[in-house]
Design a protein around this motif. Sequence first.
Motif, PDB file in Angstrom:
ATOM      1  N   ALA A   1      -6.789  -4.626  14.765  1.00 36.10           N
ATOM      2  CA  ALA A   1      -6.454  -5.838  14.011  1.00 36.10           C
ATOM      3  C   ALA A   1      -7.521  -6.173  12.982  1.00 36.10           C
ATOM      4  O   ALA A   1      -7.208  -6.499  11.831  1.00 36.10           O
ATOM      5  N   LEU A   2      -8.779  -6.086  13.367  1.00 34.41           N
ATOM      6  CA  LEU A   2      -9.841  -6.660  12.537  1.00 34.41           C
ATOM      7  C   LEU A   2     -10.434  -5.683  11.536  1.00 34.41           C
ATOM      8  O   LEU A   2     -11.011  -6.113  10.538  1.00 34.41           O
ATOM      9  N   ALA A   3     -10.289  -4.386  11.760  1.00 31.60           N
ATOM     10  CA  ALA A   3     -10.728  -3.441  10.728  1.00 31.60           C
ATOM     11  C   ALA A   3      -9.876  -3.607   9.473  1.00 31.60           C
ATOM     12  O   ALA A   3     -10.387  -3.610   8.353  1.00 31.60           O
ATOM     13  N   VAL A   4      -8.566  -3.774   9.661  1.00 32.28           N
ATOM     14  CA  VAL A   4      -7.676  -3.995   8.514  1.00 32.28           C
ATOM     15  C   VAL A   4      -7.949  -5.358   7.882  1.00 32.28           C
ATOM     16  O   VAL A   4      -8.028  -5.492   6.659  1.00 32.28           O
TER      17      VAL A   4
ATOM     18  N   ALA B   1      -5.058 -12.825  12.325  1.00 37.46           N
ATOM     19  CA  ALA B   1      -3.760 -13.000  12.976  1.00 37.46           C
ATOM     20  C   ALA B   1      -2.665 -12.215  12.260  1.00 37.46           C
ATOM     21  O   ALA B   1      -1.815 -11.585  12.896  1.00 37.46           O
ATOM     22  N   ILE B   2      -2.672 -12.238  10.919  1.00 35.27           N
ATOM     23  CA  ILE B   2      -1.660 -11.508  10.155  1.00 35.27           C
ATOM     24  C   ILE B   2      -1.821 -10.010  10.363  1.00 35.27           C
ATOM     25  O   ILE B   2      -0.839  -9.274  10.532  1.00 35.27           O
ATOM     26  N   SER B   3      -3.061  -9.525  10.375  1.00 34.49           N
ATOM     27  CA  SER B   3      -3.299  -8.112  10.647  1.00 34.49           C
ATOM     28  C   SER B   3      -2.811  -7.742  12.043  1.00 34.49           C
ATOM     29  O   SER B   3      -2.253  -6.661  12.258  1.00 34.49           O
ATOM     30  N   GLY B   4      -3.008  -8.656  13.005  1.00 36.84           N
ATOM     31  CA  GLY B   4      -2.503  -8.420  14.350  1.00 36.84           C
ATOM     32  C   GLY B   4      -0.988  -8.304  14.369  1.00 36.84           C
ATOM     33  O   GLY B   4      -0.429  -7.465  15.087  1.00 36.84           O
ATOM     34  N   LEU B   5      -0.306  -9.133  13.579  1.00 37.00           N
ATOM     35  CA  LEU B   5       1.150  -9.044  13.497  1.00 37.00           C
ATOM     36  C   LEU B   5       1.589  -7.711  12.897  1.00 37.00           C
ATOM     37  O   LEU B   5       2.590  -7.115  13.345  1.00 37.00           O
ATOM     38  N   LEU B   6       0.872  -7.219  11.885  1.00 37.03           N
ATOM     39  CA  LEU B   6       1.182  -5.899  11.328  1.00 37.03           C
ATOM     40  C   LEU B   6       1.044  -4.816  12.392  1.00 37.03           C
ATOM     41  O   LEU B   6       1.899  -3.932  12.522  1.00 37.03           O
TER      42      LEU B   6
ATOM     43  N   LEU C   1       6.459 -16.983   8.318  1.00 38.25           N
ATOM     44  CA  LEU C   1       7.506 -15.978   8.194  1.00 38.25           C
ATOM     45  C   LEU C   1       8.564 -16.380   7.183  1.00 38.25           C
ATOM     46  O   LEU C   1       9.456 -15.584   6.862  1.00 38.25           O
ATOM     47  N   ARG C   2       8.484 -17.626   6.672  1.00 37.28           N
ATOM     48  CA  ARG C   2       9.367 -18.002   5.561  1.00 37.28           C
ATOM     49  C   ARG C   2       8.923 -17.322   4.268  1.00 37.28           C
ATOM     50  O   ARG C   2       9.681 -17.291   3.300  1.00 37.28           O
ATOM     51  N   ASN C   3       7.694 -16.820   4.269  1.00 36.10           N
ATOM     52  CA  ASN C   3       7.219 -16.005   3.147  1.00 36.10           C
ATOM     53  C   ASN C   3       7.961 -14.673   3.201  1.00 36.10           C
ATOM     54  O   ASN C   3       7.738 -13.852   4.087  1.00 36.10           O
ATOM     55  N   GLY C   4       8.874 -14.465   2.249  1.00 38.56           N
ATOM     56  CA  GLY C   4       9.716 -13.273   2.289  1.00 38.56           C
ATOM     57  C   GLY C   4       8.935 -11.982   2.266  1.00 38.56           C
ATOM     58  O   GLY C   4       9.308 -11.015   2.931  1.00 38.56           O
ATOM     59  N   GLU C   5       7.833 -11.939   1.499  1.00 35.21           N
ATOM     60  CA  GLU C   5       7.058 -10.713   1.395  1.00 35.21           C
ATOM     61  C   GLU C   5       6.421 -10.358   2.736  1.00 35.21           C
ATOM     62  O   GLU C   5       6.404  -9.191   3.146  1.00 35.21           O
ATOM     63  N   LEU C   6       5.894 -11.366   3.449  1.00 39.89           N
ATOM     64  CA  LEU C   6       5.297 -11.123   4.756  1.00 39.89           C
ATOM     65  C   LEU C   6       6.361 -10.696   5.760  1.00 39.89           C
ATOM     66  O   LEU C   6       6.186  -9.706   6.482  1.00 39.89           O
ATOM     67  N   ALA C   7       7.474 -11.426   5.825  1.00 36.99           N
ATOM     68  CA  ALA C   7       8.527 -11.088   6.777  1.00 36.99           C
ATOM     69  C   ALA C   7       9.071  -9.686   6.516  1.00 36.99           C
ATOM     70  O   ALA C   7       9.272  -8.895   7.446  1.00 36.99           O
ATOM     71  N   ALA C   8       9.294  -9.360   5.246  1.00 36.24           N
ATOM     72  CA  ALA C   8       9.800  -8.032   4.904  1.00 36.24           C
ATOM     73  C   ALA C   8       8.782  -6.950   5.256  1.00 36.24           C
ATOM     74  O   ALA C   8       9.154  -5.866   5.727  1.00 36.24           O
ATOM     75  N   GLY C   9       7.497  -7.248   5.035  1.00 35.26           N
ATOM     76  CA  GLY C   9       6.464  -6.275   5.364  1.00 35.26           C
ATOM     77  C   GLY C   9       6.409  -5.961   6.849  1.00 35.26           C
ATOM     78  O   GLY C   9       6.252  -4.806   7.255  1.00 35.26           O
ATOM     79  N   LEU C  10       6.561  -6.985   7.679  1.00 36.77           N
ATOM     80  CA  LEU C  10       6.534  -6.786   9.125  1.00 36.77           C
ATOM     81  C   LEU C  10       7.755  -5.992   9.597  1.00 36.77           C
ATOM     82  O   LEU C  10       7.640  -5.059  10.400  1.00 36.77           O
TER      83      LEU C  10
ATOM     84  N   ASN D   1       2.015  -1.564   1.742  1.00 34.74           N
ATOM     85  CA  ASN D   1       2.442  -2.699   2.540  1.00 34.74           C
ATOM     86  C   ASN D   1       1.246  -3.462   3.102  1.00 34.74           C
ATOM     87  O   ASN D   1       1.183  -4.695   3.027  1.00 34.74           O
ATOM     88  N   ASN D   2       0.279  -2.736   3.667  1.00 33.50           N
ATOM     89  CA  ASN D   2      -0.912  -3.403   4.206  1.00 33.50           C
ATOM     90  C   ASN D   2      -1.679  -4.141   3.120  1.00 33.50           C
ATOM     91  O   ASN D   2      -2.161  -5.262   3.328  1.00 33.50           O
ATOM     92  N   THR D   3      -1.811  -3.517   1.945  1.00 31.17           N
ATOM     93  CA  THR D   3      -2.530  -4.159   0.847  1.00 31.17           C
ATOM     94  C   THR D   3      -1.820  -5.425   0.403  1.00 31.17           C
ATOM     95  O   THR D   3      -2.441  -6.486   0.229  1.00 31.17           O
ATOM     96  N   SER D   4      -0.509  -5.333   0.232  1.00 36.67           N
ATOM     97  CA  SER D   4       0.264  -6.486  -0.228  1.00 36.67           C
ATOM     98  C   SER D   4       0.172  -7.649   0.756  1.00 36.67           C
ATOM     99  O   SER D   4      -0.070  -8.793   0.370  1.00 36.67           O
ATOM    100  N   VAL D   5       0.334  -7.347   2.039  1.00 38.37           N
ATOM    101  CA  VAL D   5       0.322  -8.405   3.053  1.00 38.37           C
ATOM    102  C   VAL D   5      -1.061  -9.006   3.214  1.00 38.37           C
ATOM    103  O   VAL D   5      -1.241 -10.236   3.241  1.00 38.37           O
TER     104      VAL D   5
END
Length: 454
Positions: free
Chosen positions: A118-121, A389-394, A258-267, A374-378
């Motif tokens: 999670a945290l390296a990313v 937390a977001i990296s953990g979700l990825l 998750l209402r952020n479309g880019e984040l939801a789509a990335g996941l 995808n990782n860069t964008s998110v």
Amino acid sequence: MTTLSTTGQSWRLAALGFAMLLPSAGTSIANVALPTLATAFGAGSQDVQWVVIAYLLATTTLIVAAGRLGDMLGRRRVLLLGVAVFTSASVAAMLAPSLWLLVLARAVQGLGASAMMALAVAAIGDLMPRERAGAAMGMLGSVSAIGTALGPSLGGALIAVWGWQAVFAFLATLGAVTLGLGLLVLPRDGETAGPRIGLDIPGIGTLAIALGAYALATTVKTDLQTSALLAAVSLAAFAAFVLIERAAAAPLVQFGELRNGELAAGLVSIGLVSVIMMSTLVVGPFYLSHSLALDPLATGLIMSVGPAVAAMAGVPAGRLVDRIGARRVALIGLASVAIGAMLMALLPSGAGIPGYLASLSAITAGYALFQSANNTSVMTSAAGGRRGAISGLLGLARNLGLITGASVMGAVFAGASQLPGGAEAGMRATFLVATTIAIGAIFVTLWGQRPATA
């Protein structure tokens, strides 16, 4: 962690690279030791499988909590704590006098691995300027693929010379090097702004139950009734998790994000693509050995091409992200995955090894492109206080995709292999499904990239 000058960035990236290498090598290097462990401990194959399952379960269930803890306490601090836990658990695994103590040590290893993954990313957003984030993400992707590719062959060599304990001695040594390098070169965490908020323990507990029950239902061979019970437990726990998070003062997952479309789509997209990647690892060996009549050595060599292509493509993929943008590279990568999956489904066995390698290379190179983009964008769009937390979700989405791919696509292959054509029919059916999944990922990504005013 705070963004510093470019001086020393190479060393910092090296430290983060080692932190990605450890968990990926820890996943694949132990698999090759399972037959040796069964002999050493006088255990059956189902028992020794827990050496792998315990690590997978711990990593999957704890990765989001590890990322959130990094946001709260400092990402450098929790990352290095994860390295220390992983290293200590590797020593314990090396000295384990019984199989179940070894399984326990592997679960603790998974705890440390969740923090590193999670945290390296997440740290890339802290340490690298936005215009170089893509190259850095690509490097981490390459290192992860290298660890996955080298794990089995390196583990086999270590076992042949020194025995199964050497596998965990190697991981402990690599962990000590990573910890020392991280302590020396990673900049200290800055002071957190605002009051310290407690960790969402009820949320962590219910999510762990939901994910653990799901992983057990899909990875452990059980009867239909037990699998259905585990699935029901997973659904109930996830429903409880949603209710807890909506009422929590400091939720583990903020559903509003998750209402952020880019984040939801990335996941969603990384989960879908991971299903396809696992299909190549689960189905490939059976096709190569049954349809192409390759021996184990040749099968292993052919299978290693996929991770090797992903490793070689990672850094160029990241640079391409920096040059033309994450959105374009993500779609190029997904198109390559779809084309590769379609070739896998349509090429006859007469195409032989060259046809298989061309298809596999298209899938894995596309995966490297998509993952970097995808990782860069998110991560570059995530708020600084939520990057862990977001990296953990990825990481969670990726792991769930891998688990689902192993179960569902393995079942598709096994079922279709009963048809005339055997393993070749299974291959066609599996990758027709994979092609559909890849096309679905393209549409999901396009949906996430739509203008905000649309």
